[in-house]
Design a protein around this motif. Structure first.
Motif, PDB file in Angstrom:
ATOM      1  N   ALA A 273     -43.722 -49.479 -24.401  1.00  0.00           N
ATOM      2  CA  ALA A 273     -42.546 -48.950 -25.108  1.00  0.00           C
ATOM      3  C   ALA A 273     -41.355 -49.887 -25.120  1.00  0.00           C
ATOM      4  CB  ALA A 273     -42.146 -47.615 -24.473  1.00  0.00           C
ATOM      5  N   ILE A 274     -41.554 -51.182 -24.929  1.00  0.00           N
ATOM      6  CA  ILE A 274     -40.409 -52.085 -24.834  1.00  0.00           C
ATOM      7  C   ILE A 274     -39.564 -52.090 -26.107  1.00  0.00           C
ATOM      8  CG2 ILE A 274     -41.566 -54.170 -25.694  1.00  0.00           C
ATOM      9  CD1 ILE A 274     -39.229 -53.968 -22.614  1.00  0.00           C
ATOM     10  N   SER A 275     -40.179 -51.847 -27.253  1.00  0.00           N
ATOM     11  CA  SER A 275     -39.439 -51.935 -28.518  1.00  0.00           C
ATOM     12  C   SER A 275     -38.572 -50.712 -28.787  1.00  0.00           C
ATOM     13  CB  SER A 275     -40.411 -52.129 -29.688  1.00  0.00           C
ATOM     14  OG  SER A 275     -41.260 -50.999 -29.821  1.00  0.00           O
ATOM     15  N   ARG A 276     -38.809 -49.629 -28.082  1.00  0.00           N
ATOM     16  CA  ARG A 276     -38.035 -48.412 -28.335  1.00  0.00           C
ATOM     17  C   ARG A 276     -37.297 -47.870 -27.114  1.00  0.00           C
ATOM     18  NH1 ARG A 276     -43.442 -46.606 -27.879  1.00  0.00           N
ATOM     19  NH2 ARG A 276     -43.747 -44.802 -26.499  1.00  0.00           N
ATOM     20  N   ALA A 277     -37.385 -48.560 -25.993  1.00  0.00           N
ATOM     21  CA  ALA A 277     -36.723 -48.083 -24.772  1.00  0.00           C
ATOM     22  C   ALA A 277     -35.209 -48.251 -24.898  1.00  0.00           C
ATOM     23  CB  ALA A 277     -37.241 -48.854 -23.570  1.00  0.00           C
TER      24      ALA A 277
ATOM     25  N   ARG B 281     -31.801 -51.656 -25.326  1.00  0.00           N
ATOM     26  CA  ARG B 281     -30.656 -51.717 -26.238  1.00  0.00           C
ATOM     27  C   ARG B 281     -29.339 -51.709 -25.469  1.00  0.00           C
ATOM     28  NH1 ARG B 281     -27.647 -47.674 -27.564  1.00  0.00           N
ATOM     29  NH2 ARG B 281     -29.245 -46.126 -27.012  1.00  0.00           N
ATOM     30  N   LEU B 282     -29.238 -50.863 -24.464  1.00  0.00           N
ATOM     31  CA  LEU B 282     -28.009 -50.777 -23.686  1.00  0.00           C
ATOM     32  C   LEU B 282     -27.726 -52.085 -22.950  1.00  0.00           C
ATOM     33  CD1 LEU B 282     -28.536 -47.179 -22.264  1.00  0.00           C
ATOM     34  CD2 LEU B 282     -26.722 -47.884 -23.843  1.00  0.00           C
ATOM     35  N   TRP B 283     -28.762 -52.697 -22.408  1.00  0.00           N
ATOM     36  CA  TRP B 283     -28.563 -53.961 -21.690  1.00  0.00           C
ATOM     37  C   TRP B 283     -28.079 -55.044 -22.643  1.00  0.00           C
ATOM     38  CZ3 TRP B 283     -30.726 -58.863 -22.028  1.00  0.00           C
ATOM     39  CH2 TRP B 283     -30.414 -59.738 -20.970  1.00  0.00           C
TER      40      TRP B 283
END
Length: 230
Positions: A102-106, A110-112
């Motif tokens: 799920a790296i593309s939607r975690a 995005r927050l990082w």
């Protein structure tokens, strides 16, 4: 850049330490044929060839490293494109993706990237179901945000598979995979011994002409006559 992060020895070892390994194909909890460090046919490698056929640890880890590089690392590099990741951050993100896909939607990613570090660290733990995954997620979080590695070079191996295809849980043992993993990464093996230098041959003696030989004989005769007459 994230695109430059390679699969290092420490990265591969950290991810493997969160998993277990079975050297012959087995059925997972939902009946999917699985092998090595959680590999299935979905990786593009046919694992059913290993049904009833245990492989060497080196071969198991070699395919595991191949899957990391070819099937999982590209998505992680893409997710962090334009941002620099440390070795620890890349290892943690790759471990997360290996486990969740799920790296593309975690949202934590995005927050990082937005610089919201505290929120990202908290959101990382949103991926904590089922409950038994919590210790792994905590280790990944601590590795990504605090650079804290957790492996000690060992992994759980199930050495037997039942006729039904499921691992024999009582066969679990901790094994050290450091040497085999280095070989799988192309880093193992002893340095080749240097080839000993060939000895330098003695130069051939100069050819002796008949005149030279005759001169030597005359010198010896003179010395002999001197000794006799003394």
């Amino acid at each position: 850049m994230a695109t430059g992060n390679p699969i290092t020895y420490r990265t591969a070892l950290e991810i493997a330490s969160h998993e277990a390994i079975v050297r012959q194909a087995y059925k997972d909890s939902v009946g999917v044929w699985t092998w090595s460090v959680g590999l299935t046919n979905a990786t593009g490698h046919n694992v059913e060839r290993y049904i009833g056929k245990p492989q060497t640890m080196e071969h198991c880890l070699r395919i595991y490293v191949w899957a990391l590089e070819e099937k999982y690392a590209p998505a992680v590099r893409k997710a962090f494109a334009g941002h620099t990741l440390t070795e620890a951050q890349f290892a943690a993100a790759l471990s997360f993706h290996w486990n969740t896909g799920a790296i593309s939607r975690a949202s934590w990613v995005r927050l990082w990237k937005e610089g919201k570090i505290a929120e990202a660290k908290k959101a990382f733990m949103d991926w904590s179901r089922p409950a038994e995954i919590v210790p792994r997620r905590q280790k990944e979080r601590d590795l990504f945000f605090d650079g804290k590695w957790s492996n000690n070079g060992t992994i759980t191996e199930y050495t037997r598979v039942a006729a039904s295809g499921t691992p024999v849980w009582s066969s679990a043992m901790r094994v050290n995979i450091e040497a085999d993993l280095r070989v799988a990464l192309g880093q193992g093996g002893a340095e080749p011994a240097p080839t000993p230098a060939e000895p330098t041959p003695e130069p051939p003696a100069p050819a002796r002409t008949p005149a030279a030989i005759l001169a030597e004989i005359r010198v010896l005769q003179d010395e002999l006559e001197t000794l006799i007459g003394a």
